[in-house]
Design a protein around this motif. Structure first.
Motif, PDB file in Angstrom:
ATOM      1  N   ILE A   1      31.294  28.112  -9.006  1.00 42.15           N
ATOM      2  CA  ILE A   1      29.845  28.041  -9.241  1.00 42.15           C
ATOM      3  C   ILE A   1      29.157  27.530  -7.973  1.00 42.15           C
ATOM      4  O   ILE A   1      29.458  26.437  -7.497  1.00 42.15           O
ATOM      5  N   ASP A   2      28.223  28.311  -7.440  1.00 50.22           N
ATOM      6  CA  ASP A   2      27.555  27.964  -6.181  1.00 50.22           C
ATOM      7  C   ASP A   2      26.459  26.926  -6.404  1.00 50.22           C
ATOM      8  O   ASP A   2      25.723  26.988  -7.391  1.00 50.22           O
ATOM      9  N   TYR A   3      26.343  25.989  -5.468  1.00 51.55           N
ATOM     10  CA  TYR A   3      25.320  24.954  -5.571  1.00 51.55           C
ATOM     11  C   TYR A   3      24.646  24.689  -4.224  1.00 51.55           C
ATOM     12  O   TYR A   3      23.884  23.723  -4.078  1.00 51.55           O
ATOM     13  N   GLU A   4      24.896  25.538  -3.219  1.00 55.92           N
ATOM     14  CA  GLU A   4      24.316  25.325  -1.893  1.00 55.92           C
ATOM     15  C   GLU A   4      22.843  25.752  -1.864  1.00 55.92           C
ATOM     16  O   GLU A   4      22.465  26.776  -2.417  1.00 55.92           O
ATOM     17  N   PHE A   5      22.026  24.939  -1.207  1.00 58.63           N
ATOM     18  CA  PHE A   5      20.597  25.214  -1.050  1.00 58.63           C
ATOM     19  C   PHE A   5      20.433  26.317  -0.014  1.00 58.63           C
ATOM     20  O   PHE A   5      20.933  26.224   1.111  1.00 58.63           O
ATOM     21  N   THR A   6      19.740  27.399  -0.374  1.00 54.66           N
ATOM     22  CA  THR A   6      19.618  28.569   0.493  1.00 54.66           C
ATOM     23  C   THR A   6      18.195  28.708   1.062  1.00 54.66           C
ATOM     24  O   THR A   6      17.267  27.998   0.634  1.00 54.66           O
ATOM     25  N   ASP A   7      18.030  29.648   1.989  1.00 52.78           N
ATOM     26  CA  ASP A   7      16.700  29.927   2.534  1.00 52.78           C
ATOM     27  C   ASP A   7      15.752  30.382   1.430  1.00 52.78           C
ATOM     28  O   ASP A   7      14.552  30.070   1.457  1.00 52.78           O
ATOM     29  N   SER A   8      16.269  31.127   0.465  1.00 56.61           N
ATOM     30  CA  SER A   8      15.443  31.580  -0.652  1.00 56.61           C
ATOM     31  C   SER A   8      14.917  30.394  -1.459  1.00 56.61           C
ATOM     32  O   SER A   8      13.754  30.386  -1.892  1.00 56.61           O
TER      33      SER A   8
ATOM     34  N   ASP B   1      10.897  29.244  -1.954  1.00 54.09           N
ATOM     35  CA  ASP B   1      10.331  28.982  -3.279  1.00 54.09           C
ATOM     36  C   ASP B   1       9.741  27.570  -3.338  1.00 54.09           C
ATOM     37  O   ASP B   1       8.676  27.350  -3.926  1.00 54.09           O
ATOM     38  N   MET B   2      10.438  26.631  -2.722  1.00 52.67           N
ATOM     39  CA  MET B   2       9.967  25.250  -2.661  1.00 52.67           C
ATOM     40  C   MET B   2       8.641  25.173  -1.888  1.00 52.67           C
ATOM     41  O   MET B   2       7.704  24.472  -2.289  1.00 52.67           O
ATOM     42  N   PHE B   3       8.561  25.920  -0.777  1.00 51.69           N
ATOM     43  CA  PHE B   3       7.344  25.905   0.037  1.00 51.69           C
ATOM     44  C   PHE B   3       6.175  26.534  -0.714  1.00 51.69           C
ATOM     45  O   PHE B   3       5.024  26.094  -0.588  1.00 51.69           O
ATOM     46  N   LYS B   4       6.423  27.569  -1.493  1.00 51.34           N
ATOM     47  CA  LYS B   4       5.362  28.178  -2.301  1.00 51.34           C
ATOM     48  C   LYS B   4       4.787  27.161  -3.287  1.00 51.34           C
ATOM     49  O   LYS B   4       3.573  27.130  -3.536  1.00 51.34           O
ATOM     50  N   ASP B   5       5.664  26.335  -3.854  1.00 49.48           N
ATOM     51  CA  ASP B   5       5.194  25.272  -4.748  1.00 49.48           C
ATOM     52  C   ASP B   5       4.307  24.292  -3.991  1.00 49.48           C
ATOM     53  O   ASP B   5       3.302  23.794  -4.509  1.00 49.48           O
ATOM     54  N   TYR B   6       4.697  24.006  -2.756  1.00 54.72           N
ATOM     55  CA  TYR B   6       3.905  23.099  -1.912  1.00 54.72           C
ATOM     56  C   TYR B   6       2.509  23.678  -1.679  1.00 54.72           C
ATOM     57  O   TYR B   6       1.498  22.974  -1.823  1.00 54.72           O
TER      58      TYR B   6
ATOM     59  N   GLU C   1      14.894  21.456   5.165  1.00 51.08           N
ATOM     60  CA  GLU C   1      14.613  21.023   3.793  1.00 51.08           C
ATOM     61  C   GLU C   1      14.094  19.597   3.758  1.00 51.08           C
ATOM     62  O   GLU C   1      13.169  19.261   2.997  1.00 51.08           O
ATOM     63  N   ASP C   2      14.654  18.714   4.581  1.00 50.98           N
ATOM     64  CA  ASP C   2      14.261  17.301   4.578  1.00 50.98           C
ATOM     65  C   ASP C   2      12.794  17.134   4.967  1.00 50.98           C
ATOM     66  O   ASP C   2      12.071  16.329   4.368  1.00 50.98           O
ATOM     67  N   LYS C   3      12.358  17.890   5.975  1.00 45.80           N
ATOM     68  CA  LYS C   3      10.969  17.781   6.412  1.00 45.80           C
ATOM     69  C   LYS C   3      10.022  18.225   5.312  1.00 45.80           C
ATOM     70  O   LYS C   3       8.977  17.602   5.079  1.00 45.80           O
ATOM     71  N   LEU C   4      10.380  19.296   4.623  1.00 45.61           N
ATOM     72  CA  LEU C   4       9.532  19.788   3.528  1.00 45.61           C
ATOM     73  C   LEU C   4       9.503  18.774   2.393  1.00 45.61           C
ATOM     74  O   LEU C   4       8.455  18.554   1.780  1.00 45.61           O
TER      75      LEU C   4
ATOM     76  N   ASN D   1       9.462  13.587 -10.178  1.00 49.15           N
ATOM     77  CA  ASN D   1      10.659  14.392 -10.436  1.00 49.15           C
ATOM     78  C   ASN D   1      11.442  14.553  -9.131  1.00 49.15           C
ATOM     79  O   ASN D   1      11.456  15.627  -8.527  1.00 49.15           O
ATOM     80  N   PRO D   2      12.112  13.481  -8.673  1.00 42.89           N
ATOM     81  CA  PRO D   2      12.781  13.506  -7.360  1.00 42.89           C
ATOM     82  C   PRO D   2      13.903  14.525  -7.244  1.00 42.89           C
ATOM     83  O   PRO D   2      14.296  14.885  -6.138  1.00 42.89           O
ATOM     84  N   HIS D   3      14.440  14.991  -8.369  1.00 40.12           N
ATOM     85  CA  HIS D   3      15.552  15.945  -8.319  1.00 40.12           C
ATOM     86  C   HIS D   3      15.103  17.399  -8.516  1.00 40.12           C
ATOM     87  O   HIS D   3      15.937  18.280  -8.668  1.00 40.12           O
ATOM     88  N   LYS D   4      13.786  17.633  -8.486  1.00 40.42           N
ATOM     89  CA  LYS D   4      13.286  18.973  -8.790  1.00 40.42           C
ATOM     90  C   LYS D   4      13.917  20.037  -7.889  1.00 40.42           C
ATOM     91  O   LYS D   4      14.240  21.138  -8.343  1.00 40.42           O
ATOM     92  N   TYR D   5      14.118  19.725  -6.615  1.00 42.30           N
ATOM     93  CA  TYR D   5      14.676  20.702  -5.680  1.00 42.30           C
ATOM     94  C   TYR D   5      16.068  20.309  -5.184  1.00 42.30           C
ATOM     95  O   TYR D   5      16.550  20.845  -4.192  1.00 42.30           O
ATOM     96  N   ASP D   6      16.687  19.395  -5.880  1.00 41.35           N
ATOM     97  CA  ASP D   6      18.055  18.973  -5.535  1.00 41.35           C
ATOM     98  C   ASP D   6      19.028  19.927  -6.239  1.00 41.35           C
ATOM     99  O   ASP D   6      19.387  19.731  -7.400  1.00 41.35           O
ATOM    100  N   LYS D   7      19.437  20.961  -5.530  1.00 47.10           N
ATOM    101  CA  LYS D   7      20.222  22.024  -6.157  1.00 47.10           C
ATOM    102  C   LYS D   7      21.593  21.531  -6.624  1.00 47.10           C
ATOM    103  O   LYS D   7      22.097  21.959  -7.668  1.00 47.10           O
ATOM    104  N   LYS D   8      22.206  20.641  -5.848  1.00 46.96           N
ATOM    105  CA  LYS D   8      23.504  20.107  -6.253  1.00 46.96           C
ATOM    106  C   LYS D   8      23.369  19.364  -7.582  1.00 46.96           C
ATOM    107  O   LYS D   8      24.136  19.593  -8.516  1.00 46.96           O
TER     108      LYS D   8
END
Length: 253
Positions: free
Chosen positions: A142-149, A153-158, A188-191, A202-209
């Motif tokens: 099962i993949d859990y790595e944060f990708t460019d995609s 999506d995270m930036f669109k939310d921003y 990712e960290d800068k964003l 919701n600190p884990h909203k974009y924490d894919k792991k």
């Protein structure tokens, strides 16, 4: 009259005797009640604390741990040291933590030199539990790595929250262009820093792991309790031993 002298080294050391007695008590509780039972033993063999727990856990009083203490406890299920067990070892001045089964098998971690982590038990527990669960996800494929995609999506939310630009109106190419202008095309960290206030609730909203573990947690636990999963648990103990300059020993495998 003939006098017999006994060399001191032939007599069991106080700590060794205390460990033998503790092991006997732990196994007796496992046989009679199938519950965990724990001992905290000082280097001179003094029993600083002992507690009866449940089928899955047993607490220790860290205030009763002196430097280079030994922890011993029972495991009703034939599993090696857990994330919680290891967190207790790292967060205190304990030098050795050993889990014992009803058939006298063991799983233990020994610090190669005395140390106490600067992190508290809770922080260590969550870090270790995540590390174990990620090993399980790897085994399950099962993949859990944060990708460019995911970043796009995270930036669109921003943009939607801070620029009032509806997420659906921003194409991936638009997002990539603006991200490149802001120098966050792969950061990712800068964003996350830019979205600080958004993430407070919701600190884990974009924490894919984290989120992948949560979404698959029942499956992860089922795997970790399987025969293959037990081997992964032992690998995890060995990984942690390398990370923290410890030695892992077991005859459970």
């Amino acid at each position: 009259m003939q006098t017999f002298l006994f060399a001191p080294y032939l007599l069991p050391a106080p700590l060794d005797k205390a460990k033998v007695d503790a092991k006997a008590k732990i196994i007796d509780v496992l046989k009679q009640e199938n519950l965990e039972y724990s001992f905290t033993i000082a280097p001179d063999g003094t029993i600083m604390d002992e507690n009866k727990g449940t089928e899955g856990a047993c607490s220790i009083d860290s205030r009763k741990v002196v430097k280079n203490s030994v922890l011993m406890h029972g495991h009703p299920v034939l599993l090696p040291l857990s994330s919680g067990d290891i967190a207790s070892l790292l967060a205190t001045d304990v030098i050795l933590d050993e889990a014992i089964t009803v058939d006298e098998k063991f799983s233990r971690l020994i610090k190669n030199e005395s140390f106490k982590s600067e992190k508290d038990y809770r922080t260590l527990y969550f870090e270790l539990e995540q590390q174990l669960c990620l090993k399980a996800l790897d085994s399950l494929g099962i993949d859990y790595e944060f990708t460019d995609s995911d970043l796009i999506d995270m930036f669109k939310d921003y943009l939607e929250t801070n620029i009032c630009k509806p997420k659906a109106s921003t194409t991936d190419e638009d997002a990539k262009r603006i991200m490149s202008q802001l120098d966050i095309s792969s950061d990712e960290d800068k964003l996350e820093q830019m979205m600080y206030f958004q993430l407070m609730s919701n600190p884990h909203k974009y924490d894919k792991k984290h989120n992948t573990i949560v979404e698959n947690y029942p499956l992860v636990q089922e795997f970790l309790n399987s025969e293959e999963g037990v081997h992964v648990r032992h690998e995890f103990c060995r990984d942690v031993a390398k990370q923290y300059n410890m030695t892992y020993e077991t005859n459970l495998e």
